[in-house]
Design an enzyme around this catalytic site. Sequence first.
Site, PDB file in Angstrom:
ATOM      1  N   ARG A 164       0.841  -1.283   0.050  1.00 34.98           N
ATOM      2  CA  ARG A 164       0.005  -0.132   0.089  1.00 34.98           C
ATOM      3  C   ARG A 164       0.780   1.197  -0.054  1.00 34.98           C
ATOM      4  NH1 ARG A 164      -3.653  -3.165  -2.117  1.00 34.98           N
ATOM      5  NH2 ARG A 164      -4.300  -4.587  -0.558  1.00 34.98           N
ATOM      6  N   ASP A 210     -15.060 -14.637   6.834  1.00 35.60           N
ATOM      7  CA  ASP A 210     -13.867 -13.880   6.392  1.00 35.60           C
ATOM      8  C   ASP A 210     -14.006 -12.291   6.010  1.00 35.60           C
ATOM      9  OD1 ASP A 210     -11.034 -13.499   5.575  1.00 35.60           O
ATOM     10  OD2 ASP A 210     -11.502 -14.107   3.486  1.00 35.60           O
ATOM     11  N   GLY A 242      -1.677 -12.033   6.823  1.00 38.76           N
ATOM     12  CA  GLY A 242      -1.581 -13.616   6.723  1.00 38.76           C
ATOM     13  C   GLY A 242      -2.951 -14.423   7.317  1.00 38.76           C
ATOM     14  N   ASN A 274      -9.905 -10.970  10.475  1.00 41.95           N
ATOM     15  CA  ASN A 274     -10.786 -12.240  10.770  1.00 41.95           C
ATOM     16  C   ASN A 274     -10.241 -13.240  11.770  1.00 41.95           C
ATOM     17  OD1 ASN A 274      -9.900 -12.845   7.816  1.00 41.95           O
ATOM     18  ND2 ASN A 274      -9.846 -14.766   8.889  1.00 41.95           N
ATOM     19  N   ARG A 293     -16.647  -4.528   5.721  1.00 38.42           N
ATOM     20  CA  ARG A 293     -16.736  -5.660   4.731  1.00 38.42           C
ATOM     21  C   ARG A 293     -17.946  -6.282   4.903  1.00 38.42           C
ATOM     22  NH1 ARG A 293     -11.310  -9.035   3.665  1.00 38.42           N
ATOM     23  NH2 ARG A 293     -12.114 -10.764   2.628  1.00 38.42           N
ATOM     24  N   TRP A 315      -4.019  -5.630   8.536  1.00 43.72           N
ATOM     25  CA  TRP A 315      -3.870  -5.525   7.169  1.00 43.72           C
ATOM     26  C   TRP A 315      -3.405  -4.165   6.514  1.00 43.72           C
ATOM     27  CZ3 TRP A 315      -3.673  -9.938   3.490  1.00 43.72           C
ATOM     28  CH2 TRP A 315      -3.948 -10.982   4.028  1.00 43.72           C
TER      29      TRP A 315
END
Length: 515
Positions: A116, A289, A176, A246, A316, A228
């Site tokens: 990013r 997820d 990950g 998650n 999400r 993330w």
Amino acid sequence: MKYAAAAFLAALSALAQGLDPATLLKPGSSWPTYNGDYSGRRFSPLAQVNESNVSSLAVAWAFRTNTVPVKSTPLMVNGILYFTVPDHVWAVDARTGREIWHYRYTSNGGDHIGNRGVGMYKDFLYFETPDCFLVCLNARDGKVRWKVELADVKLGYFSTMAPLVVRNHVIVGVSGDVTDVPGYLDSRDPDTGALQWRWYTAPKPGEPGSETWPANSDAITHGGGMTWMTGTYDPALNLVYWGTGNPNPVLAGDGRQGDNLYTCSIVALDADTGKLVWYFQPSPHDTHDWDAVQTPMLFDGEFKGRQRQMVAQASRNGYFFVLDRKTGEHLLTTPFIETNWSTGINAKGQPIRNTAKDPKPDGALVLPGSNGSTNWLSPSFDPKTGMAYVSARRQWSVFYLTAEGKAEGWGGRDRSLYAESVLEGIDYKTGEIKWKHEIGPGEGSAGIMTTAGNVLFTADTSGNLLALSPSTGETLWHLNLGGRIANSPMTYEVGGRQYLMFACDDTLYAFALPH
């Protein structure tokens, strides 16, 4: 020619006089951090390009990396742009796109899904590598000062995010999903890389929150919750706001009964100590997820007749949340896209999971799929309209439970059946969708930026750059670049000229009004 080129590069290098810390608080014509400023609103005060002249935009220059697609957001400080792809960092002249230096890193493993961008502190840049190192570069010439290991790549960790620099803290996260390892945030010393504090996304046994994991089990120590994406920061409260990933095993929840704090959560941490101040969990006991790493946007305004300091997230899982950013008090929960996995909203403002939509050996039809109703694509908040903007998806998937016995890593799979994408303007006071702008079949991959020129910039699923009215969603300008736009737009002003920047595939494009 050799001496002329050397003189040119020396002159450009001299422009990089370091980042004044005050610029992070009031960026003005620069773009000194991943979201432009600490708020995560992706709103620029620049207005040279505006709703009346945006249709005259033309390409000013282009820079091809000859690598993988560019997913980073460039920084612009003192006339120099800094941007990345996995294993690479570039510095280019913000006026012309001419390369100043290029740093190449050799990874020892790790996922190269994307990077990013960089963080900046004074004369130094900070770059996370796919094999989980933090590398500090000299911004003037790209030479390495030091590198430190953030996590062991052999355990399944990798890195994707752009570091967030808060005073003398370089805040970095880990990624990950394939192995059941714990997620965390680090604060690193900008001069040495030494660890200042570490906050784990799953508490240790006996700590507050551990009761939301099974007792007498090792589930909490393998619980996932990766960090993330880049968070946001309130300097007055000295709090950083982060979304967490998650829980693991992914999709298979039987071995980790409970809410699984602090995965799939929005958390507020003390910037100096890493101490948890408050949390809110958009997806308790996630089985789809649907991490909550989407950008927490910070803004002030009226809510039900009272002035509030707020943080909002389009998550999400398909819901839009508004919280008090000082206390974490829940203010609003509302869906921003069609979903079928929840039976309602509980007293805490959390969606109630419909267990009939959990993954099953013979499949469960769920809206949205595991890629979510939105994802890492940057949202925006325009203080002039009072609306939040999100690139949303309608995505149907079938979720399967594949694990037999004790699940590890991915305990299931989903298969996407159909997806289409839409841009939305959301009233933060009510959650009402003020307008929708369909952007095509498939999953949108471009972020959003708004400006004081009354323009919203983004892209559709067919490779079209879009300039829309932030008030109505009406198209003001579009241009097809012939490829996939997978980063978030940014803007800056240098030499009295405003530039708009997008990436398409492996190329950066700078747009400006004709001279």
